[in-house]
Design a protein around this motif. Structure first.
Motif, short mmCIF file in Angstrom:
data_model
loop_
_atom_site.label_atom_id
_atom_site.label_comp_id
_atom_site.label_asym_id
_atom_site.label_seq_id
_atom_site.Cartn_x
_atom_site.Cartn_y
_atom_site.Cartn_z
N GLY A 271 0.88 -1.28 0.19
CA GLY A 271 0.17 -0.10 0.07
C GLY A 271 0.70 1.45 -0.05
N VAL A 272 0.52 2.16 -1.02
CA VAL A 272 1.50 3.54 -0.98
C VAL A 272 0.44 4.79 -0.88
CG1 VAL A 272 3.01 4.55 -2.48
CG2 VAL A 272 2.60 2.25 -2.78
N GLN A 273 1.06 5.64 -0.13
CA GLN A 273 0.39 6.77 0.11
C GLN A 273 1.45 7.88 -0.08
OE1 GLN A 273 -1.30 6.14 4.24
NE2 GLN A 273 -3.24 6.39 3.24
N SER A 274 0.80 9.35 -0.07
CA SER A 274 1.73 10.33 -0.37
C SER A 274 2.09 10.92 1.19
CB SER A 274 0.96 11.56 -0.82
OG SER A 274 1.63 12.82 -0.78
N THR A 275 3.50 11.18 1.26
CA THR A 275 3.98 11.72 2.56
C THR A 275 3.11 12.73 3.30
OG1 THR A 275 5.55 13.22 1.23
CG2 THR A 275 6.38 11.08 1.98
N GLY A 276 2.29 13.42 2.09
CA GLY A 276 1.33 14.69 2.62
C GLY A 276 0.10 14.22 3.23
N CYS A 277 -0.10 12.90 3.32
CA CYS A 277 -1.13 12.60 3.79
C CYS A 277 -1.17 10.80 3.87
CB CYS A 277 -2.57 12.69 2.93
SG CYS A 277 -3.97 12.29 3.84
N CYS A 278 -0.68 10.47 5.05
CA CYS A 278 -0.21 8.91 5.29
C CYS A 278 -0.42 8.42 6.48
CB CYS A 278 1.42 8.71 4.75
SG CYS A 278 2.57 9.72 5.50
N PRO A 279 -1.76 8.54 6.86
CA PRO A 279 -1.91 7.96 8.36
C PRO A 279 -1.85 6.66 8.51
CG PRO A 279 -4.13 8.52 7.19
CD PRO A 279 -3.01 9.04 6.33
N LEU A 280 -2.14 5.68 7.39
CA LEU A 280 -2.19 4.27 7.39
C LEU A 280 -0.76 3.93 7.28
CD1 LEU A 280 -5.23 3.04 5.51
CD2 LEU A 280 -4.89 3.59 8.19
N VAL A 281 0.52 4.50 6.46
CA VAL A 281 1.81 4.07 6.48
C VAL A 281 2.33 4.20 7.72
CG1 VAL A 281 3.79 4.57 5.22
CG2 VAL A 281 1.57 4.48 3.84
N ASP A 282 2.10 5.51 8.23
CA ASP A 282 2.69 5.84 9.60
C ASP A 282 2.28 4.73 10.51
OD1 ASP A 282 3.93 7.82 8.44
OD2 ASP A 282 2.54 9.49 9.20
N ALA A 283 0.78 4.46 10.57
CA ALA A 283 0.76 3.37 11.49
C ALA A 283 1.17 1.99 11.43
CB ALA A 283 -1.00 3.32 11.77
N PHE A 284 1.47 1.62 10.28
CA PHE A 284 1.98 0.38 9.90
C PHE A 284 3.49 0.22 10.13
CE2 PHE A 284 4.36 -2.36 6.78
CZ PHE A 284 3.89 -3.55 7.01
N LEU A 285 4.04 1.38 9.68
CA LEU A 285 5.57 1.47 9.91
C LEU A 285 5.94 1.62 11.45
CD1 LEU A 285 6.81 3.58 6.98
CD2 LEU A 285 6.75 0.99 6.89
N GLU A 286 5.11 2.16 12.21
CA GLU A 286 5.23 2.50 13.76
C GLU A 286 4.78 1.49 14.41
OE1 GLU A 286 4.64 6.53 14.27
OE2 GLU A 286 5.62 7.44 12.46
N ASN A 287 3.94 0.59 14.02
CA ASN A 287 3.16 -0.45 14.79
C ASN A 287 2.32 0.27 15.97
OD1 ASN A 287 2.54 -3.04 15.26
ND2 ASN A 287 4.14 -3.29 16.73
N LEU A 298 -1.29 16.39 -3.68
CA LEU A 298 -2.00 16.53 -4.91
C LEU A 298 -2.71 15.71 -5.57
CD1 LEU A 298 -0.03 15.15 -7.08
CD2 LEU A 298 1.28 17.28 -6.87
N ALA A 299 -2.35 14.28 -4.75
CA ALA A 299 -3.03 12.97 -5.10
C ALA A 299 -4.45 13.00 -4.46
CB ALA A 299 -2.16 12.11 -4.90
N ASP A 300 -5.46 13.81 -4.99
CA ASP A 300 -6.70 14.18 -4.34
C ASP A 300 -7.52 12.79 -4.09
OD1 ASP A 300 -9.21 13.88 -6.61
OD2 ASP A 300 -7.32 14.52 -7.66
N SER A 301 -7.47 11.75 -5.02
CA SER A 301 -8.22 10.62 -4.68
C SER A 301 -7.61 9.81 -3.37
CB SER A 301 -8.29 9.66 -5.95
OG SER A 301 -8.80 10.29 -7.02
N ILE A 302 -6.69 10.13 -2.97
CA ILE A 302 -6.12 9.28 -1.78
C ILE A 302 -5.77 10.22 -0.65
CG2 ILE A 302 -5.13 7.50 -3.11
CD1 ILE A 302 -2.61 8.44 -2.89
N ALA A 303 -6.23 11.47 -0.58
CA ALA A 303 -6.07 12.48 0.20
C ALA A 303 -7.01 12.61 1.24
CB ALA A 303 -6.22 13.88 -0.29
N VAL A 304 -6.96 11.45 2.14
CA VAL A 304 -7.95 11.08 3.06
C VAL A 304 -7.23 10.91 4.54
CG1 VAL A 304 -9.66 9.33 3.91
CG2 VAL A 304 -8.98 9.64 1.53
N GLY A 305 -7.54 12.20 5.21
CA GLY A 305 -6.72 12.11 6.53
C GLY A 305 -7.40 11.35 7.70
N VAL A 306 -8.70 10.86 7.50
CA VAL A 306 -9.23 10.28 8.31
C VAL A 306 -10.04 8.79 7.66
CG1 VAL A 306 -11.40 10.00 10.10
CG2 VAL A 306 -9.97 12.09 9.62
#
Length: 409
Positions: A271-287, A298-306
């Protein structure tokens, strides 16, 4: 639906009958009680098989009808959704130093995104539940796909989008006859207002994080990948992540095939997110549990903060033995350029974010150069021409003079 056993809560395991209006677990609530559709694989295998499927002339998601939670006799829209091409672009593979790279171009669906797979299931289920109006909130693609499928089905649609939704996607909505509500706020504000309106007016809820049937439409991209590879699945499947519903669907598709005995192993999911909006990547990498994030990409379709389907998304990555990564917007734009110039495939920013993450993981040695990898392009670049121009620059402007042209070439 003899092929469907029921719904199962991913939190408490409670099972419910697939009744109209039942989408989430009443014990766990609408936020935590997300459900999975469970199938009777023995019943499916008594009716069909890989060999029988190979004879099918239906090149849409409905070739996998027995793996879908709809009644066979329910009317369906005439739009051809699914069976998008799986390419092996030699130029892109050479550029990235990969010998077995494939691109699944879902931008070739009717409204130019993977979200058509979910929306066509939504309108079929709406007909089954006798709902004349369908509704959802979306950053753009789910909205346009629902409006298109609803128009084809003869249903009304009410769509909620954040004010930052690209004009190309808003134009699609209006062309398809949707009633468009532009919410002057974040995606979270948009989702909340849509949920309140859907409950108040009794519209059919297409929000994929709430409605478990929509993930079933999205999973068909995995079924197609498996069949297009003659049931030999790739080592990795890479795609962008926003709400988490699409990555959950991809994993669900491969798991259904595995449990039915149609494939012998499962791929790893990235799963890949932008560093400008990456709540799930941060949760995964930081367990750790996920936390809300800013929507600065600018990737509006995945700009999902919640994200509304975080548990299924994280489960997909963890169960598969995969990983997650965040990439800056600059690398997303570079992925747009590389994909277009080496492959002739035009993806929007969110659609190529998976490609950008793949490139980074290959550089890091996480994904091997000879491993078989499928990157899913989830949306077409014509949906966001503004950022496409930002990626490649303006055209060369000249007066109608050959001498001036020669000086600028």
């Amino acid at each position: 639906m003899e092929n469907v056993l029921g719904l199962r809560c991913i939190q408490c395991g409670k099972e419910l009958a697939p009744e109209p209006g039942v989408y989430t677990c009443p014990a766990c609530g609408s936020k935590a009680g997300i459900m999975d559709v469970i199938y009777d694989y023995s019943a499916i295998n008594k009716i069909t098989s890989r060999e029988k499927l190979s004879q099918s002339k239906d090149y849409s998601i409905f070739r996998y009808l027995l793996f879908l939670p709809i009644h066979p006799e329910t009317p369906r829209p005439h739009l051809r959704v699914g069976w998008s091409p799986l390419y092996k672009p030699p130029g892109l593979g050479k550029q990235l130093g990969m010998s077995n790279l494939y691109i699944k171009d879902d931008g070739q669906n009717p409204t130019a995104s993977l979200k058509d797979r979910a929306s066509i299931i939504a309108v079929v289920k709406a007909v089954e539940e006798k709902a004349p109006t369908v509704s959802c909130s979306s950053t753009g693609n789910a909205a346009s796909s629902l409006a298109g499928s609803a128009a084809a089905m003869g249903l009304k649609s009410v769509i909620f989008v954040p004010s930052r939704a690209p004009q190309g996607k808003v134009a699609q909505l209006l062309i398809f006859g949707a009633k468009v509500i532009s919410v002057q706020g974040s995606y979270e504000d948009t989702f909340r207002l849509s949920a309140e309106a859907i409950e108040r007016f009794g519209w059919y809820n297409r929000n994929a994080a709430i409605n478990p049937y929509l993930v079933e439409g999205k999973k068909t991209v995995a079924l197609e990948i498996a069949e297009q590879f003659h049931w030999e699945v790739p080592d990795w499947v890479v795609l962008s992540v926003g709400d988490g519903c699409t990555i959950a669907g991809v994993w669900k598709g491969f798991k259904d095939l595995y449990q039915a005995g149609w494939i012998e192993r499962l791929p790893k999911i990235v799963g890949v997110q932008s560093t400008g909006c990456c709540p799930l990547v941060d949760a995964f990498l930081e367990n750790r549990p996920w936390q809300p994030a800013e929507e600065n990409t600018l990737a509006d379709s995945i700009a999902v903060g919640v994200p509304r389907n975080p548990d299924k998304a994280l489960r997909a990555v963890c169960e598969s033995g995969g990983t997650m990564i965040a990439v800056p917007d600059e690398e997303i734009l570079e992925a747009m350029r590389e994909l277009g110039r080496t492959s002739g495939i035009f993806g929007e920013p969110a659609g190529v974010t998976g490609m950008a993450g793949l490139k980074a993981l290959v550089k890091q040695g996480v994904i091997g150069a000879d491993e078989k990898v499928v990157a899913i392009v989830t949306g077409n670049g014509l949906k966001d021409v503004k950022n496409a121009i930002a990626a490649v620059g303006e055209p060369i402007k000249v007066e109608p003079s050959l001498d001036e042209l020669m000086g600028k070439l």
